[in-house]
Design an enzyme around this catalytic site. Structure first.
Site, short mmCIF file in Angstrom:
data_model
loop_
_atom_site.label_atom_id
_atom_site.label_comp_id
_atom_site.label_asym_id
_atom_site.label_seq_id
_atom_site.Cartn_x
_atom_site.Cartn_y
_atom_site.Cartn_z
N GLU A 162 -92.34 47.98 -8.56
CA GLU A 162 -91.55 46.80 -8.88
C GLU A 162 -90.63 46.40 -7.72
OE1 GLU A 162 -91.36 45.09 -12.77
OE2 GLU A 162 -92.93 45.17 -11.25
N GLU A 171 -99.93 39.45 -10.02
CA GLU A 171 -99.56 38.48 -8.98
C GLU A 171 -100.32 38.69 -7.67
OE1 GLU A 171 -96.79 38.05 -12.12
OE2 GLU A 171 -97.38 39.88 -11.02
N GLU A 188 -91.07 33.27 -22.71
CA GLU A 188 -92.29 34.03 -22.98
C GLU A 188 -93.14 33.34 -24.04
OE1 GLU A 188 -93.30 36.45 -21.28
OE2 GLU A 188 -91.53 37.13 -20.19
N ASP A 190 -89.19 33.04 -9.78
CA ASP A 190 -90.52 32.84 -9.20
C ASP A 190 -91.27 31.62 -9.74
OD1 ASP A 190 -90.57 34.05 -11.65
OD2 ASP A 190 -91.98 35.64 -11.13
N THR A 229 -98.38 30.12 -15.48
CA THR A 229 -97.94 31.40 -14.91
C THR A 229 -98.43 32.60 -15.69
OG1 THR A 229 -95.98 32.48 -13.98
CG2 THR A 229 -95.79 31.60 -16.21
#
Length: 1004
Positions: free
Chosen positions: A357, A378, A123, A264, A481
């Site tokens: 989710e 996304e 993160e 991902d 991302t």
């Protein structure tokens, strides 16, 4: 022939097929979007972002994230104003350059990452490093005053490198894959788990690659590449990745394989980094990984979770994080399957108004307890990419619908809230930073077709650097991302600036025309002479190859026979311990330790102690002695001392016979054992050191130095008296117990009398032990029994008790011996004394610090709150064991008081807000342990470079794909690439759905 019915396990097939037809054909009834309508929607998105951004600044600017229901803030990922950094480039994207400059200047002046906090490596990289790099690259467009050398220099770039450098210790593992957590000040925390998710290993190439290209320091890109290659090496036999892996052993701990959570961004970065960093090998890895994904996971345009080893379905669900996949497919030009898949996802959105989710594909509903939607980006990200690739306005319609549902169901008075349940649209008190960094940005870019981030390299701005002229702001912009855009053109500005490798070259030889001519000639020559090796009639090649191999083998055999020597071959052996962990490093360290001990024994102490190894026969002779053999007590004592001083024991024997009593370490610490077993010693030295330890333990336990029986306010004075008494013991003459009692009775202070009594008793006991031949004999017997299989040995005392006292009086301790005797006790007392003085000074400092100054005067209630918290904290320090468990109301009251204190001091610097006391409470009262890891950046870089040598890019022959040409090569835009400067390769669409092709890349 009768057609088989479709599998009903995946409902909605017919509906999605019709939807796909609507997407591709643009039937009547689909909304049409004029340029004015798109601008209206763009401004709606701008207002949505501004509402959330203003709410964060107003209510949570000192925290990581806003809580939109209660209109306050909280820290989540590291307490470094995460949302402000994450939203910085969104301000530039929307043209708010004034606020961008203000926020950037604030970060430059206030941000300091030298903090004792544990943060997520993944993160922190995508949000902090990525956000700072993107803001740095957008500074010129935003009108920031640039320092000379930009984009290779700049304050935001230095901040990004500072954070990235603090993440580097995470990469010091057996495999090169990073840990999941790191302490920004001390490195990897003590006891940190070595298990991390797959995405946490493969999501560094964009940020670290950009950082290396801008700074010229290759270590960042190298460690990211090594991590990807290491992860690739641990794929399953069928080409799939698991979800979690042990970065030390490479063992998979979660075997579910998918394209969603935990995996991902690995696939995302393979595609994007191949373009950003000009690494086609990464795109090859992606296509190989995609082949396995399509084979095992793709079920009627859905993607399910399977076992990584067998490929069997384990979880037939769609995760909202998987919605990035159509966008990635559009980047590589595969828009048809991308449209089919995104139609499935849009159908789920329209069913609930949001994406849960987890969505159970077989049941056709949101999975229980997974109905939350945390404002994820996304799906709109993929819609933006696909709209840019196809121009289909149905995607604009979806974007408008998404904007409406966010405004209707997620908006609050100070921001936008997470949807706790997509069925009921119940809100949750959290607004994650990616709502401003990603969701808002992608929505804005969907409707803003003229935004500068859509620049594909067809135009830019010339920038003069110290050494050359380069192009910036040309794009293409590659998003990480977290949706932080990296200007691909700017990365080429700093190469020559940091690595001047062209000064000694013949530039004419490397001109575009000369390179092109040589390349053409080489290709023509190879094609004229070449015959495909895999042609069925080309047997000559295989026959020649076999003959040449046989000839080489025979020559080597003859050489071996003539030389008469055997051939050796280096073999890599990987060793594992009983827990299946790599043990090679442990073995090497043990061998190194043995070698160091041997060198230490042979070099350092060769002149100090002559090696004379003790044997069993020597001990037998020693035990055979009797008192009658000596004329006096002094003669017997001298014999024992001489014997013990003549014979030595090596380190291996000292450790192997376990001569050190490990119970002593509980009082003296592990340093005593290390000292005892550090080098070769004589028996007398071992015995003497052991008795010194015993004397120190008597003083420490007798005075209760480990438990502090004295009153809290008297601790410093008590410890001062102990130190003074230890220092004065060297000047006191030896005395018997009667003299000792007389001295103690004449002492005015009972506490001081007790201290001196304990010290003098320990000193006298040590003096007697130095002449106690029976104790020396028992020490020798312990060695004898530990080194032999004998059951016991009977000894005959050489001195009686009366003789011991007389001999002890004759041998006063030397001054140096007196001072060294209580070294361990003195060290512990000195440490406790300094700790007590530090606490006392901090308490005094806190009392003298005035209350924080604010625009309004501090109220009496606020001062009372601060006093209450201070009083409670001091009481906890004084008697932590006797304090009862606080009630729930008291806990809530304390939290409220702490919150008020934090709010009152939020606008002050660290020195003004009393953080000295808070740090003391955190490090002492909470008993946090910090592991100071020795990190060597040069060693990491050298090891990484060696590991990457086997992955170095090689020149491929032109006939590589002549026999079995992979299908994806036809979609590879640079398959016939020549290094011609300023040459643009164009690849046009093969059907009417694709846009008119534009220049995709400018190669300088």
């Amino acid at each position: 022939m009768q057609q088989k019915p479709r599998n009903n396990g995946y409902p909605g097939t017919l509906i999605c097929a019709v939807l796909l037809v609507l997407l591709s054909t643009g039937v009547s009834g689909q909304k049409q979007y004029s340029k004015a309508r798109k601008l209206e929607l763009r401004e709606d998105v701008r207002r949505m972002f501004q509402h959330a951004y203003d709410g964060y600044l107003r209510h949570a600017s000192n925290y990581d994230e806003l809580r939109p229901l209660t209109c306050d803030g909280h820290d989540t990922w590291g307490s470094y104003s995460l949302t402000l950094i994450d939203a910085l480039d969104t301000l530039a994207t929307m043209g708010n350059f004034t606020e961008f400059r203000r926020a950037a200047r604030l970060l430059e002046e206030k941000m300091d990452f030298d903090r004792d906090i544990n943060v997520s490596v993944f993160e922190t990289n995508i949000r902090i490093v990525g956000g700072l790099l993107s803001a740095h690259l957008l500074s010129k467009r935003a009108g920031v005053e640039l320092e000379p050398g930009w984009p290779c220099k700049g304050p935001l770039l230095r901040l990004a490198e500072d954070v990235a450098r603090r993440l580097l210790p995470a990469f010091v593992t057996n495999t090169g894959m990073p840990y999941g957590t790191v302490n920004l000040r001390y490195g990897v925390p003590k006891g940190e788990t070595s298990i991390t998710c797959t995405a946490g290993v493969g999501t560094f190439l964009i940020e670290f690659g950009t950082l290396s290209r801008l700074t010229g320091k290759t270590i960042y890109e190298d460690v990211a590449m090594k991590a990807v290659h290491a992860l690739w090496a641990y794929r399953s036999p069928i080409g799939l990745f698991g979800n979690h892996i042990d970065v030390q052993s490479g063992r998979w701990t979660a075997l579910d394989s998918g394209i969603g959570a935990g995996v991902d961004s690995l696939f995302e970065y393979l595609v994007k980094a191949s373009v950003l960093l000009n690494r086609p090998e990464l795109l090859e890895l992606f296509h190989e990984a995609r082949a396995a994904i399509d084979k095992y996971m793709r079920k009627e345009d859905w993607y399910v979770w399977v076992g990584m080893n067998k490929g069997r379905v384990t979880l037939p669900v769609f995760q909202s994080l998987e919605a990035f996949w159509p966008g990635i497919l559009s980047i590589i030009g595969d828009t048809e399957p991308a449209l089919r898949t995104i139609s499935r996802y849009i159908g789920v959105w329209k069913k609930y108004g949001f994406l849960p989710e987890f969505y159970n594909i077989a049941a056709g509903e949101a999975s229980p307890n997974r109905e939350v939607y945390p404002l994820r980006p996304e799906l709109i990200e993929s819609a933006m990419y696909l709209y840019r690739a196809t121009g289909n306005e149905y995607l604009l319609e979806f974007g408008e619908h998404m904007l409406e549902t966010l405004e209707f169901s997620a908006k609050t008075k100070c921001g936008y809230a997470t949807i706790r349940n997509v069925v009921t649209h119940e809100k949750e008190n959290r607004m994650e930073s990616f709502f401003l960094a990603e969701t808002s940005k992608y929505l804005y870019l969907l409707f803003d077709e003229e935004n500068f981030l859509h620049n594909d390299g067809s135009g830019g701005e010339l920038l003069s650097t110290e050494d050359d002229v380069c192009v910036v702001q040309a794009g293409a912009y590659i998003f990480n991302t977290e949706a932080h855009p990296m200007d691909m053109s700017a990365l080429h500005c700093c190469h020559a600036h940091n690595e001047d490798i062209y000064t000694s070259l013949d530039l004419q030889r490397f001109s575009p025309r000369a390179i092109l001519e040589r390349s053409k000639k080489r290709q023509v020559a190879v094609q004229e002479q070449w015959v495909p090796q895999c042609h069925p009639e080309n047997n000559e090649f295989f026959n020649k190859e076999d003959e040449s191999v046989q000839a080489q083998d025979s020559e080597k055999e003859q050489e071996r026979e003539q030389s008469g020597t055997s051939t050796t071959m280096a073999v890599d052996i990987e060793v594992f311990d009983e827990f299946q962990q790599p043990a090679g490093d442990l073995l090497v360290s043990n061998f190194e330790q043995i070698r160091e001990e041997r060198e230490l024994n042979e070099s350092l102490h060769r002149n100090v102690v002559a090696r004379n190894q003790l044997t069993v026969s020597d001990l037998d002779e020693f035990f055979a002695q009797r008192r009658e053999s000596f004329a006096s007590a002094s003669e017997a004592l001298n014999y024992v001392k001489t014997f013990m001083g003549n014979y030595t024991m090596d380190v291996a024997f000292i450790r192997g016979l376990q001569l050190y009593d490990t119970n002593m370490s509980s009082v003296l610490g592990t340093g005593a054992q290390k000292e005892y077993e550090s080098r070769m010693r004589t028996l007398w030295q071992l015995y003497e050191l052991q008795q010194q330890y015993v004397a120190n333990i008597r003083v420490i336990q007798g005075l209760g130095l480990l438990t502090f029986p004295a009153d809290g306010d008297r601790i410093p004075s008590h410890l001062t008296e102990v130190l003074d008494s230890l220092d004065k013991s060297a000047h006191l003459e030896h005395m018997d117990l009667q003299d000792l009692e007389t001295r103690v009775s004449n002492t005015s202070s009972p506490q001081l009398a007790h201290i001196r009594e304990v010290i003098l008793k320990a000193r006298n006991a040590y003096a007697i032990a130095m002449v106690n031949t029976s104790a020396m004999q028992e020490f020798a017997i312990r060695i004898y029994l530990s080194g032999t299989s004998e059951a016991g040995v009977r000894i005959h005392p050489l001195l009686e008790d009366g003789e011991l006292s007389e001999e002890a009086r004759k041998r006063p301790l030397k001054l140096a011996e007196e001072r060294a005797l209580f070294s361990y006790a003195r060290r512990i007392v000195d440490f406790r004394k300094r700790m007590a003085e530090t606490v006392d000074r901090l308490q005094t400092l806190m009392q003298d610090i005035p209350p924080p100054k604010r625009k309004e005067a501090t109220t009496d209630s606020q001062a009372a709150d601060a006093s209450t918290v201070y009083t409670q904290t001091k009481a906890q320090m004084a008697a932590p064991a006797q304090q009862p468990e606080p009630s729930q109301e008291e806990k809530q009251s304390t939290q409220i008081q702490k919150g008020k204190l934090a709010e009152n001091g939020s606008g002050l610097g660290e020195e003004e807000s009393g953080c000295v006391w808070s740090q003391l409470v955190q490090t002492i009262l909470r008993k946090t342990t910090v592991q100071r890891v020795k990190f060597d950046e040069a060693v990491l870089q050298e090891n990484t470079r060696k590991a990457l040598e086997k992955y170095a890019r090689k020149e491929l022959p032109h006939h590589l794909f002549a026999c079995h040409r992979p299908e994806y090569i036809e979609g590879f835009a640079y398959r016939d690439f020549y290094p011609e400067a300023l040459k643009v390769r164009r690849r046009c669409a093969h059907d009417n759905e694709r846009l008119n092709c534009r220049a995709k890349r400018t190669e300088r």
